[in-house]
Motif scaffolding. Structure first.
Motif, PDB file in Angstrom:
ATOM      1  N   ARG A   1     -31.460-124.839 -15.065  1.00 58.59           N
ATOM      2  CA  ARG A   1     -30.498-124.514 -14.020  1.00 58.59           C
ATOM      3  C   ARG A   1     -29.818-123.270 -13.622  1.00 58.59           C
ATOM      4  O   ARG A   1     -29.258-123.182 -12.632  1.00 58.59           O
ATOM      5  N   HIS A   2     -30.219-122.164 -14.569  1.00 55.57           N
ATOM      6  CA  HIS A   2     -29.462-120.884 -14.533  1.00 55.57           C
ATOM      7  C   HIS A   2     -30.373-119.855 -14.550  1.00 55.57           C
ATOM      8  O   HIS A   2     -31.158-119.698 -15.719  1.00 55.57           O
ATOM      9  N   SER A   3     -30.476-119.008 -13.815  1.00 59.89           N
ATOM     10  CA  SER A   3     -31.279-117.956 -13.792  1.00 59.89           C
ATOM     11  C   SER A   3     -30.657-116.573 -13.117  1.00 59.89           C
ATOM     12  O   SER A   3     -29.814-116.490 -12.345  1.00 59.89           O
TER      13      SER A   3
ATOM     14  N   PHE B   1     -25.399-116.052 -18.930  1.00 58.35           N
ATOM     15  CA  PHE B   1     -25.131-117.844 -18.464  1.00 58.35           C
ATOM     16  C   PHE B   1     -23.666-118.268 -19.105  1.00 58.35           C
ATOM     17  O   PHE B   1     -23.148-118.777 -18.500  1.00 58.35           O
ATOM     18  N   PHE B   2     -23.183-117.336 -20.218  1.00 57.58           N
ATOM     19  CA  PHE B   2     -21.926-117.859 -20.753  1.00 57.58           C
ATOM     20  C   PHE B   2     -20.911-117.580 -19.675  1.00 57.58           C
ATOM     21  O   PHE B   2     -19.948-118.384 -19.319  1.00 57.58           O
TER      22      PHE B   2
ATOM     23  N   LEU C   1     -17.571-127.855 -25.381  1.00 57.78           N
ATOM     24  CA  LEU C   1     -18.488-128.639 -25.603  1.00 57.78           C
ATOM     25  C   LEU C   1     -18.857-129.310 -24.282  1.00 57.78           C
ATOM     26  O   LEU C   1     -19.851-129.410 -23.498  1.00 57.78           O
ATOM     27  N   GLU C   2     -17.736-129.487 -23.345  1.00 68.72           N
ATOM     28  CA  GLU C   2     -17.777-129.861 -22.152  1.00 68.72           C
ATOM     29  C   GLU C   2     -18.477-129.108 -21.071  1.00 68.72           C
ATOM     30  O   GLU C   2     -19.333-129.423 -20.358  1.00 68.72           O
ATOM     31  N   LYS C   3     -18.243-127.734 -21.222  1.00 71.27           N
ATOM     32  CA  LYS C   3     -18.815-126.770 -20.377  1.00 71.27           C
ATOM     33  C   LYS C   3     -20.380-126.733 -20.597  1.00 71.27           C
ATOM     34  O   LYS C   3     -21.182-126.607 -19.746  1.00 71.27           O
TER      35      LYS C   3
ATOM     36  N   SER D   1     -23.373-127.565 -17.914  1.00 68.55           N
ATOM     37  CA  SER D   1     -24.320-126.645 -17.572  1.00 68.55           C
ATOM     38  C   SER D   1     -25.790-127.425 -17.522  1.00 68.55           C
ATOM     39  O   SER D   1     -26.574-126.731 -17.059  1.00 68.55           O
ATOM     40  N   ARG D   2     -26.071-128.424 -18.214  1.00 70.82           N
ATOM     41  CA  ARG D   2     -27.311-128.983 -17.982  1.00 70.82           C
ATOM     42  C   ARG D   2     -27.698-129.644 -16.798  1.00 70.82           C
ATOM     43  O   ARG D   2     -28.838-130.008 -16.759  1.00 70.82           O
ATOM     44  N   SER D   3     -26.606-130.033 -16.157  1.00 77.20           N
ATOM     45  CA  SER D   3     -26.977-130.645 -14.645  1.00 77.20           C
ATOM     46  C   SER D   3     -26.668-129.924 -13.642  1.00 77.20           C
ATOM     47  O   SER D   3     -27.198-130.130 -12.500  1.00 77.20           O
TER      48      SER D   3
END
Lengths: 152, 152, 152, 152
Positions: C18-20, C52-53, C143-145, C149-151
């Motif tokens: 999802r992140h590029s 990404f972070f 953890l929530e972040k 990030s996966r969706s």
């Protein structure tokens, strides 16, 4: 996932290295966390790999102009086991772990001045044609040199 | 020795740049003093120089296989005027300062997000024959592109 | 050994990013074989990881002075699937593959301008105490972040 | 502009170096033009500079945690006089050319295995306070070490 599926028994694995090359950590190779930046271990692996080939007289034709084949990196892996700092004297050790028709698996071990393990790693490289990109088989002479390197 | 014999009046000098390229400081480019390592400014200069040539359509033949000429760096200079840190957004600015028969002097200016001057520099490059290593004169078209770059 | 034990189905695996982040190959990153040197993919991985972070607002305290924890690279792997050359426009894609108590597995995908896969990779990183070197658990917010990030 | 305003008489200048450090050109330091990338000479200069300081016992406090001062690069210059290729064995030579209150000018000479001059260069560095960024004067002991290095 186990991070070292290429090492069954660390002590045995470590005892099989015969070829070692010194490297000193440069200041420009450190980063703002104060230690060696993680990307540099692959520079040391490459340097170790090339020194190793040079020592055993392997692949000299790759760097000759007009040489038919070149080595291509298929994959590389590094496990970081101990932080390394500026000016440390390291040893980059290299061995041939598996030999294929036109490829090989090399293993890497980087130890510090006290002999402690800092990084371990492995990678597969393939000899391909400069023109077609297709794999080129190792010659008999080449195979012999690789085999000899395991005991000397 | 004056460290900036290539800059008479900083404000005027700075106002003559027309071509700017963004770069963000990578973590691997910092060192253990916590700032950008001094060697990296030359990586930024090279990147700025190549972006500049690309933008003005200059020297495309250098990177073509079979091209007659290649650019060779004759000298490079960098003055470090302000420390730069991880993740800073910089602008690398480039201009043609002097044009010779087969060489040119390029000037470089690196500014941070507040527009403050971080590094300035200069360097001469020469176009030489890939085969003989001898200088190759700029063509009329090439000279025109360099001159146009000064006003646009 | 399979070189991609971290990829079951390449198409599915690829569809989960999802992140590029864009990167252009620098001339100084090529080598005398005329292509991108193998060591540079890890520079791109690091840059992608940090971007990404930053994008998901994760780990900002690592780079703050006086921050308790820092990220440490436990291992890194790269599979080279297609040669990359000077000036290519690449996309470095990053996703969280597994989340541990104080560690995570990140996966990497580098594609070229035609969308072709050039490199794939993975690596585990651990959050450790700057002082003791011991692992520090992820907070609930952290953890929530990662999960979000996966969706997105 | 003369590219070597720091060298009056090359032969005399060259004869004044007393401190030399070997370096071998790494494959990852070459570029697609088949030679050493221009940015790497500054990596060699830094390595030579640090080796030089270490050899004469100078500046050890810079790298100690809690040290008051750090060295900052004010400017750097390199003249490229001869192309350098993969695997060449070079010597990086360093000397103190001028000593200021809190700064010094270092000169650099890189020769190949035949003793031919490949690069020459110079750069000023300043000792500054880690906290305030202001210059810190050399101590008497420090000055003596620099002076001794010129004859030994």
């Amino acid at each position: 996932m186990a991070v070292s599926d290429y090492i069954e028994d660390l002590e045995k694995w470590q005892s099989e290295f015969r070829h070692s090359y010194p490297v000193t950590v440069r200041f420009s190779e450190t980063d703002a966390f104060g230690h060696l930046n993680n990307t540099v271990s692959f520079v040391y692996f490459e340097q170790g790999r090339i020194n190793f080939f040079k020592e055993i007289g392997f692949g000299e034709e790759w760097f000759a102009s007009g040489g038919e084949g070149i080595p291509v990196t298929a994959d590389l892996h590094c496990d970081y086991r101990r932080q390394v700092f500026f000016d440390e004297q390291l040893d980059v050790q290299v061995k041939v772990a598996e030999i294929g028709n036109s490829s090989m698996d090399l293993h890497y071990l980087i130890t510090n001045a006290s002999g402690k393990v800092c990084m371990t790693g492995r990678g597969r490289m393939v000899q391909v044609s400069r023109k077609t990109g297709k794999p080129i088989k190792w010659s008999e002479t080449a195979l012999e040199k690789l085999n000899v390197s395991r005991s000397q």
